[in-house]
Design a protein around this motif. Sequence first.
Motif, mmCIF file in Angstrom:
data_model
loop_
_atom_site.group_PDB
_atom_site.id
_atom_site.type_symbol
_atom_site.label_atom_id
_atom_site.label_comp_id
_atom_site.label_asym_id
_atom_site.label_seq_id
_atom_site.Cartn_x
_atom_site.Cartn_y
_atom_site.Cartn_z
ATOM 1 N N ASP A 107 3.336 24.684 9.160
ATOM 2 C CA ASP A 107 2.660 23.513 8.597
ATOM 3 C C ASP A 107 3.516 22.274 8.777
ATOM 4 O OD1 ASP A 107 0.532 24.994 7.637
ATOM 5 O OD2 ASP A 107 1.385 25.231 5.641
ATOM 6 N N LEU A 108 2.853 21.139 8.845
ATOM 7 C CA LEU A 108 3.550 19.860 8.727
ATOM 8 C C LEU A 108 3.559 19.513 7.242
ATOM 9 C CD1 LEU A 108 2.018 17.785 11.651
ATOM 10 C CD2 LEU A 108 4.200 18.977 11.586
ATOM 11 N N PRO A 109 4.687 19.058 6.718
ATOM 12 C CA PRO A 109 4.745 18.749 5.281
ATOM 13 C C PRO A 109 3.948 17.483 4.953
ATOM 14 C CG PRO A 109 6.809 18.173 6.344
ATOM 15 C CD PRO A 109 5.973 18.850 7.388
ATOM 16 N N GLY A 110 3.503 17.411 3.713
ATOM 17 C CA GLY A 110 2.854 16.194 3.243
ATOM 18 C C GLY A 110 3.885 15.093 3.052
ATOM 19 N N TYR A 111 3.409 13.848 3.005
ATOM 20 C CA TYR A 111 4.333 12.718 2.832
ATOM 21 C C TYR A 111 3.599 11.506 2.263
ATOM 22 C CZ TYR A 111 2.175 10.922 7.108
ATOM 23 O OH TYR A 111 1.260 10.471 8.035
ATOM 24 N N TRP A 112 4.376 10.654 1.619
ATOM 25 C CA TRP A 112 3.933 9.328 1.186
ATOM 26 C C TRP A 112 4.564 8.303 2.124
ATOM 27 C CZ3 TRP A 112 0.540 7.503 -2.327
ATOM 28 C CH2 TRP A 112 0.075 8.378 -3.307
ATOM 29 N N ARG A 113 3.811 7.270 2.482
ATOM 30 C CA ARG A 113 4.359 6.144 3.239
ATOM 31 C C ARG A 113 3.956 4.859 2.513
ATOM 32 N NH1 ARG A 113 2.437 4.103 9.043
ATOM 33 N NH2 ARG A 113 1.593 2.416 7.819
ATOM 34 N N PHE A 114 4.939 3.970 2.334
ATOM 35 C CA PHE A 114 4.695 2.715 1.632
ATOM 36 C C PHE A 114 4.902 1.545 2.584
ATOM 37 C CE2 PHE A 114 5.957 5.802 -1.540
ATOM 38 C CZ PHE A 114 4.932 5.674 -2.449
ATOM 39 N N ASP A 115 3.990 0.577 2.520
ATOM 40 C CA ASP A 115 4.032 -0.607 3.367
ATOM 41 C C ASP A 115 3.896 -1.854 2.493
ATOM 42 O OD1 ASP A 115 3.915 1.226 5.509
ATOM 43 O OD2 ASP A 115 1.739 1.042 5.661
ATOM 44 N N SER A 154 0.830 -1.191 0.000
ATOM 45 C CA SER A 154 0.000 0.000 0.000
ATOM 46 C C SER A 154 0.869 1.246 0.000
ATOM 47 C CB SER A 154 -0.929 0.018 1.222
ATOM 48 O OG SER A 154 -0.176 0.094 2.413
ATOM 49 N N GLY A 155 0.297 2.306 -0.506
ATOM 50 C CA GLY A 155 0.893 3.636 -0.461
ATOM 51 C C GLY A 155 -0.147 4.582 0.095
ATOM 52 N N THR A 156 0.254 5.396 1.060
ATOM 53 C CA THR A 156 -0.660 6.339 1.693
ATOM 54 C C THR A 156 -0.059 7.736 1.615
ATOM 55 O OG1 THR A 156 -1.340 4.626 3.255
ATOM 56 C CG2 THR A 156 -1.911 6.885 3.819
ATOM 57 N N TYR A 157 -0.845 8.676 1.131
ATOM 58 C CA TYR A 157 -0.402 10.069 1.071
ATOM 59 C C TYR A 157 -1.216 10.883 2.062
ATOM 60 C CZ TYR A 157 0.276 14.845 -0.458
ATOM 61 O OH TYR A 157 0.561 16.180 -0.484
ATOM 62 N N PRO A 195 9.808 4.951 12.309
ATOM 63 C CA PRO A 195 10.759 4.582 11.262
ATOM 64 C C PRO A 195 10.345 3.229 10.658
ATOM 65 C CG PRO A 195 11.694 4.128 13.400
ATOM 66 C CD PRO A 195 10.375 4.820 13.639
ATOM 67 N N ARG A 196 11.142 2.720 9.735
ATOM 68 C CA ARG A 196 10.846 1.418 9.136
ATOM 69 C C ARG A 196 10.614 0.414 10.274
ATOM 70 N NH1 ARG A 196 15.373 0.262 6.286
ATOM 71 N NH2 ARG A 196 14.582 1.405 4.498
ATOM 72 N N THR A 197 9.497 -0.292 10.187
ATOM 73 C CA THR A 197 9.113 -1.229 11.242
ATOM 74 C C THR A 197 8.803 -2.586 10.635
ATOM 75 O OG1 THR A 197 8.152 0.607 12.490
ATOM 76 C CG2 THR A 197 7.508 -1.612 13.149
ATOM 77 N N TRP A 198 9.455 -3.613 11.153
ATOM 78 C CA TRP A 198 9.239 -4.991 10.703
ATOM 79 C C TRP A 198 8.356 -5.698 11.725
ATOM 80 C CZ3 TRP A 198 11.765 -6.731 6.230
ATOM 81 C CH2 TRP A 198 12.723 -5.859 5.727
ATOM 82 N N LEU A 220 8.452 1.431 4.286
ATOM 83 C CA LEU A 220 9.517 0.752 3.523
ATOM 84 C C LEU A 220 10.721 1.640 3.221
ATOM 85 C CD1 LEU A 220 7.579 -1.329 0.862
ATOM 86 C CD2 LEU A 220 9.379 -2.192 2.341
ATOM 87 N N ALA A 221 10.487 2.878 2.865
ATOM 88 C CA ALA A 221 11.577 3.775 2.494
ATOM 89 C C ALA A 221 12.280 4.377 3.708
ATOM 90 C CB ALA A 221 11.052 4.899 1.597
ATOM 91 N N ASP A 222 11.794 4.062 4.906
ATOM 92 C CA ASP A 222 12.348 4.600 6.155
ATOM 93 C C ASP A 222 12.370 6.127 6.112
ATOM 94 O OD1 ASP A 222 13.250 4.302 8.752
ATOM 95 O OD2 ASP A 222 15.351 4.175 8.170
ATOM 96 N N LYS A 223 11.279 6.681 5.569
ATOM 97 C CA LYS A 223 11.183 8.132 5.398
ATOM 98 C C LYS A 223 10.796 8.805 6.716
ATOM 99 C CE LYS A 223 9.088 11.667 2.624
ATOM 100 N NZ LYS A 223 8.852 12.011 1.280
#
Length: 151
Positions: free
Chosen positions: A92-100, A76-79, A140-143, A120-123
Amino acid sequence: MGEQVSKGFELSAAARPLEGMMLYAGYSYIDAETTKDTNPDLVGKHIRNIPRHGIVLRGDYEVRRGVLSGFSLGGSGTYTGRRAADIDESFDLPGYWRFDAQMGYAVTPHIRLGASVENLADKRYFTHAFSAFEVWPGAPRTWRVNMTTRF
């Protein structure tokens, strides 16, 4: 104290193009602002931590036949869009994408083993804030490894 109004819309679509496959896409637009307040400087300000734009894209596939039956993969990708971080809209808090991503295997009809990776990208990103001194970072990146059962 005052009054806040939130207006917007959501669109979503889901599809099952192949046996065992599920695709999902969603979008939201939210315009949330203070409309009345004892502090007139806050009227017209956006409500903190509420992004105007949000997107979710997700896909999952589970093998239903053959030697790999019960094996699944997904992602999944969440914006989350830019949003006010405090009630004064001073920053403001910046926008971001997170991928799982995740995978699993149905050992039996009642036992499932799985593993997932979030971010996934440890963004580096920020989930919410209450002031310039209280800003919450995302994980952060979480397994994760899990086993689920059904009774």
